[in-house]
Design a protein around this motif. Structure first.
Motif, PDB file in Angstrom:
ATOM      1  N   CYS A   4     -33.766  51.720 -30.326  1.00  0.00           N
ATOM      2  CA  CYS A   4     -35.117  51.665 -29.778  1.00  0.00           C
ATOM      3  C   CYS A   4     -35.205  53.081 -28.761  1.00  0.00           C
ATOM      4  N   PRO A   5     -34.547  52.840 -27.846  1.00  0.00           N
ATOM      5  CA  PRO A   5     -34.649  54.128 -26.780  1.00  0.00           C
ATOM      6  C   PRO A   5     -34.201  55.451 -27.636  1.00  0.00           C
ATOM      7  N   TRP A   6     -33.388  55.361 -28.326  1.00  0.00           N
ATOM      8  CA  TRP A   6     -32.805  56.574 -29.257  1.00  0.00           C
ATOM      9  C   TRP A   6     -34.621  57.248 -29.867  1.00  0.00           C
ATOM     10  N   GLU A   7     -34.801  56.293 -30.403  1.00  0.00           N
ATOM     11  CA  GLU A   7     -36.289  56.752 -31.095  1.00  0.00           C
ATOM     12  C   GLU A   7     -37.387  57.200 -30.038  1.00  0.00           C
ATOM     13  N   THR A   8     -37.278  56.723 -29.024  1.00  0.00           N
ATOM     14  CA  THR A   8     -38.507  56.899 -27.902  1.00  0.00           C
ATOM     15  C   THR A   8     -38.149  58.272 -27.373  1.00  0.00           C
ATOM     16  N   ILE A   9     -36.876  58.530 -27.186  1.00  0.00           N
ATOM     17  CA  ILE A   9     -36.542  59.840 -26.803  1.00  0.00           C
ATOM     18  C   ILE A   9     -36.714  60.746 -27.788  1.00  0.00           C
ATOM     19  N   ALA A  10     -36.263  60.563 -28.945  1.00  0.00           N
ATOM     20  CA  ALA A  10     -36.672  61.392 -30.199  1.00  0.00           C
ATOM     21  C   ALA A  10     -38.145  62.116 -30.222  1.00  0.00           C
ATOM     22  N   ILE A  11     -39.245  60.791 -30.125  1.00  0.00           N
ATOM     23  CA  ILE A  11     -40.573  61.104 -30.133  1.00  0.00           C
ATOM     24  C   ILE A  11     -40.923  62.196 -28.959  1.00  0.00           C
ATOM     25  N   SER A  12     -40.104  61.728 -27.523  1.00  0.00           N
ATOM     26  CA  SER A  12     -40.597  62.463 -26.434  1.00  0.00           C
ATOM     27  C   SER A  12     -40.198  63.915 -26.608  1.00  0.00           C
ATOM     28  N   THR A  13     -38.972  63.940 -27.091  1.00  0.00           N
ATOM     29  CA  THR A  13     -38.456  65.478 -27.290  1.00  0.00           C
ATOM     30  C   THR A  13     -39.100  66.266 -28.338  1.00  0.00           C
ATOM     31  N   LEU A  14     -39.750  65.599 -29.369  1.00  0.00           N
ATOM     32  CA  LEU A  14     -40.467  66.336 -30.615  1.00  0.00           C
ATOM     33  C   LEU A  14     -41.666  66.688 -30.047  1.00  0.00           C
ATOM     34  N   PHE A  15     -42.453  66.024 -29.300  1.00  0.00           N
ATOM     35  CA  PHE A  15     -43.676  66.348 -28.793  1.00  0.00           C
ATOM     36  C   PHE A  15     -43.404  67.525 -27.673  1.00  0.00           C
ATOM     37  N   ALA A  16     -42.382  67.272 -26.784  1.00  0.00           N
ATOM     38  CA  ALA A  16     -42.290  68.516 -25.724  1.00  0.00           C
ATOM     39  C   ALA A  16     -41.896  69.834 -26.463  1.00  0.00           C
ATOM     40  N   THR A  75     -36.436  37.859 -23.830  1.00  0.00           N
ATOM     41  CA  THR A  75     -35.792  38.861 -24.603  1.00  0.00           C
ATOM     42  C   THR A  75     -36.731  39.940 -24.921  1.00  0.00           C
ATOM     43  N   HIS A  76     -37.903  39.819 -25.196  1.00  0.00           N
ATOM     44  CA  HIS A  76     -38.925  40.771 -25.456  1.00  0.00           C
ATOM     45  C   HIS A  76     -38.865  41.504 -24.059  1.00  0.00           C
ATOM     46  N   ALA A  77     -39.023  41.081 -23.041  1.00  0.00           N
ATOM     47  CA  ALA A  77     -38.851  41.717 -21.658  1.00  0.00           C
ATOM     48  C   ALA A  77     -37.594  42.737 -21.388  1.00  0.00           C
ATOM     49  N   LEU A  78     -36.630  42.491 -22.070  1.00  0.00           N
ATOM     50  CA  LEU A  78     -35.382  43.167 -21.963  1.00  0.00           C
ATOM     51  C   LEU A  78     -35.598  44.246 -22.926  1.00  0.00           C
ATOM     52  N   LEU A  79     -35.867  44.044 -24.024  1.00  0.00           N
ATOM     53  CA  LEU A  79     -36.091  45.061 -24.987  1.00  0.00           C
ATOM     54  C   LEU A  79     -37.249  46.369 -24.598  1.00  0.00           C
ATOM     55  N   ILE A  80     -38.352  45.643 -24.089  1.00  0.00           N
ATOM     56  CA  ILE A  80     -39.456  46.500 -23.552  1.00  0.00           C
ATOM     57  C   ILE A  80     -38.691  47.372 -22.354  1.00  0.00           C
ATOM     58  N   PHE A  81     -38.031  46.683 -21.688  1.00  0.00           N
ATOM     59  CA  PHE A  81     -37.565  47.572 -20.455  1.00  0.00           C
ATOM     60  C   PHE A  81     -36.560  48.690 -20.905  1.00  0.00           C
ATOM     61  N   CYS A  82     -35.794  48.562 -21.956  1.00  0.00           N
ATOM     62  CA  CYS A  82     -35.169  49.581 -22.455  1.00  0.00           C
ATOM     63  C   CYS A  82     -35.666  50.646 -23.185  1.00  0.00           C
ATOM     64  N   THR A  83     -36.601  50.065 -23.888  1.00  0.00           N
ATOM     65  CA  THR A  83     -37.436  51.013 -24.735  1.00  0.00           C
ATOM     66  C   THR A  83     -38.386  52.047 -23.872  1.00  0.00           C
ATOM     67  N   VAL A  84     -38.853  51.400 -22.617  1.00  0.00           N
ATOM     68  CA  VAL A  84     -39.844  52.164 -22.173  1.00  0.00           C
ATOM     69  C   VAL A  84     -38.911  53.082 -21.030  1.00  0.00           C
ATOM     70  N   ILE A 109     -46.855  59.877 -24.576  1.00  0.00           N
ATOM     71  CA  ILE A 109     -47.234  59.669 -25.787  1.00  0.00           C
ATOM     72  C   ILE A 109     -46.215  58.781 -26.367  1.00  0.00           C
ATOM     73  N   ALA A 110     -44.875  59.211 -26.031  1.00  0.00           N
ATOM     74  CA  ALA A 110     -43.734  58.305 -26.649  1.00  0.00           C
ATOM     75  C   ALA A 110     -44.111  57.023 -26.184  1.00  0.00           C
ATOM     76  N   LEU A 111     -44.266  56.622 -25.074  1.00  0.00           N
ATOM     77  CA  LEU A 111     -44.466  55.232 -24.508  1.00  0.00           C
ATOM     78  C   LEU A 111     -45.538  54.488 -25.328  1.00  0.00           C
ATOM     79  N   GLY A 112     -46.798  55.297 -25.762  1.00  0.00           N
ATOM     80  CA  GLY A 112     -47.816  54.856 -26.454  1.00  0.00           C
ATOM     81  C   GLY A 112     -47.370  54.338 -27.936  1.00  0.00           C
ATOM     82  N   PHE A 113     -46.533  55.264 -28.501  1.00  0.00           N
ATOM     83  CA  PHE A 113     -46.114  54.784 -29.920  1.00  0.00           C
ATOM     84  C   PHE A 113     -44.990  53.586 -29.684  1.00  0.00           C
ATOM     85  N   ALA A 114     -44.346  53.386 -28.539  1.00  0.00           N
ATOM     86  CA  ALA A 114     -43.266  52.442 -28.308  1.00  0.00           C
ATOM     87  C   ALA A 114     -44.060  51.016 -28.248  1.00  0.00           C
ATOM     88  N   ALA A 115     -45.259  50.999 -27.467  1.00  0.00           N
ATOM     89  CA  ALA A 115     -46.236  50.076 -27.274  1.00  0.00           C
ATOM     90  C   ALA A 115     -46.650  49.424 -28.598  1.00  0.00           C
TER      91      ALA A 115
END
Length: 471
Positions: free
Chosen positions: A107-119, A356-365, A149-155
């Protein structure tokens, strides 16, 4: 050993097609866009890269093992149960904990990828995206708008998973179709403008950015990439992780084949991708481009390039969607086995607890704030922990054939114990190559540090949980 059955309170809605798109979408993701240039550098050319992904099909016996165990014991996060039934609670915890790292990383890998792509890519089209620089971390610049933007897609992905398996599966089916459209565009471009002569030389040591070919021959180049390919096949395990949500009356024999089918489809996808992009320009020049696949498309046709950018963003959401759900089910499975604190045990009828959702959301955000240079270290650590967990599951399958011969097995590994033994050997060899000092695929110090920190955290969780039960 008493039989373990799925919870009757779960919603049963996932079809064979849903399971295929969950696995295929999780496997493919955006690695084919972001890292195809790195694949060519590591292996020394398109030919050894394609051979490495072809040999990656050696994971088929491992996929067959998952098919047999899941059809026999259809449980969310079943890998924890399989190892527990055969090797005990400690081995089960170690397996689950290391697999959790590889799942959570995605999940973090893909949010980093999206952020990198937009930058990097969208930012060159719309300068506003790079107008506010926050800081530089590990040599990578982090910008405000791409991060948001990456955080928006993750949300959006988090919201779909909070609405249940059916909503997440529907999203995954759409994302899979988008990925196939992206591959089709690359193939059409290669047929229209490409040349097989751009594959030459068959092998050459090259350097690009912070990466260089360590192998000294074509065969060594194949081996160097082969030990990395497990990461890019990571994702087929998301299929059995959601087994309890299978639709009523599902054909479990056909389900066993779905996992192998997703692996074959992904391998074909990767090989076609490498062949297509390596035909658009000389590969030794191709690897020098940042985000090479997109850079070469921009030189050919800007409209095609922009469409592929949009498809790449959608491609990043597929693995995030699958691995978010898979990670949640794995945490739930470990909590059910009393391997994690009770706060991770979900209420009746829910696949995951709020904690569990809180843990995953923290890592993704948190992920987009770490910068693009975290992608490769996360890739290698996830590949190792994933293959270790797969090897333990293969060993569990082998032992179950002896300890529980009467267990109902709707699907069986082709070749019986010999086929299972092959799966065990394949997993063990890949893990050994990634740990062997001096190997082209061995972890670097930073990656060992990340792995060690996770192991220490796991030991601390285990000790505190044991102390809490004694108190």
């Amino acid at each position: 050993m008493a039989a373990v059955t799925p919870s009757d309170s779960q919603k049963h809605s996932l079809s064979l097609w849903n399971f295929f798109t969950i696995g295929f979408g999780a496997i493919i993701g955006t690695g084919w866009i972001f890292l195809v240039g790195e694949w060519l550098v590591i292996s020394g050319g398109p030919l050894p890269a394609m051979l490495a992904f072809l040999l990656g099909a050696l994971l088929l016996p491992v996929g067959a093992v998952f098919g047999e165990l899941t059809s026999s014991l259809p449980l969310d996060g079943g890998m924890v149960e399989y190892v527990d039934r055969t090797y005990g609670k400690t081995a089960s915890f170690v397996t689950g904990w290391l697999l959790l790292l590889s799942n959570i990383i995605m999940c973090p890998w893909e949010t980093i990828a999206i952020s990198t792509l937009f930058a990097q890519m969208f930012g060159s089209i719309f300068p506003l995206l790079r107008s506010v620089k926050l800081y530089t971390v590990l040599g990578a610049d982090v910008y405000l708008w791409p991060t948001l933007i990456a955080l928006g897609f993750a949300a959006f992905i988090i919201r779909q998973n909070l609405h249940g398996a059916a909503a997440a599966a529907k999203t995954q089916a759409f994302l899979t179709k988008a990925l196939l459209c992206g591959l089709l565009l690359a193939v059409i471009s290669a047929v229209d403008s490409g040349s097989l002569s751009d594959w030459e030389p068959a092998f050459q040591q090259v350097a690009a950015a912070n990466l260089q070919t360590k192998a000294t021959s074509l065969a060594a180049g194949v081996l160097a990439l082969l030990t990395v390919t497990p990461f890019f096949y990571t994702g087929f395990d998301t299929i059995p992780q959601q087994a309890e949500e299978a639709a009523q009356g599902l054909d479990w024999h056909r389900f066993g084949r779905i996992i192998s089918l997703s692996l074959l489809a992904a391998g074909g996808f990767y090989m076609i991708c490498i062949a297509a992009f390596s035909s658009l320009m000389p590969w030794t020049a191709f690897v020098q481009e940042p985000l090479a696949a997109l850079a070469c498309l921009r030189q050919l046709n800007f409209t095609l390039y922009f469409v592929m950018l949009c498809i790449t963003v959608l491609g990043a959401l597929g693995p995030m969607n699958s691995f978010y759900a898979s990670s949640a089910r794995l945490v739930t499975a470990m909590a059910r086995k009393q391997q994690l604190p009770l706060i991770f045990t979900p209420p009746p009828g829910k696949p995951a607890a709020a904690s569990t959702h809180a843990l995953l959301i923290f890592c993704t955000v948190l992920a987009p704030f770490l910068g693009g240079n975290m992608l490769l270290p996360l890739t290698n650590v996830a590949a190792l922990t994933f293959m270790f967990a797969c090897t333990m599951v293969c060993l569990a399958c082998y032992r179950l054939r002896r300890s529980e011969p009467a267990l109902h097995r709707p699907y069986k590994v082709p070749g019986g114990r010999f086929g299972i033994g092959c799966a065990c050997a394949i997993g063990s060899c890949i893990v050994a190559l990634m740990l062997l000092p001096g190997s082209a695929a061995s972890l670097n110090p930073a990656e060992y540090l990340l792995l060690s920190a996770w192991i220490v955290l796991g030991a601390l969780v285990k000790a505190l949980h044991r102390y809490g039960h004694r108190a």
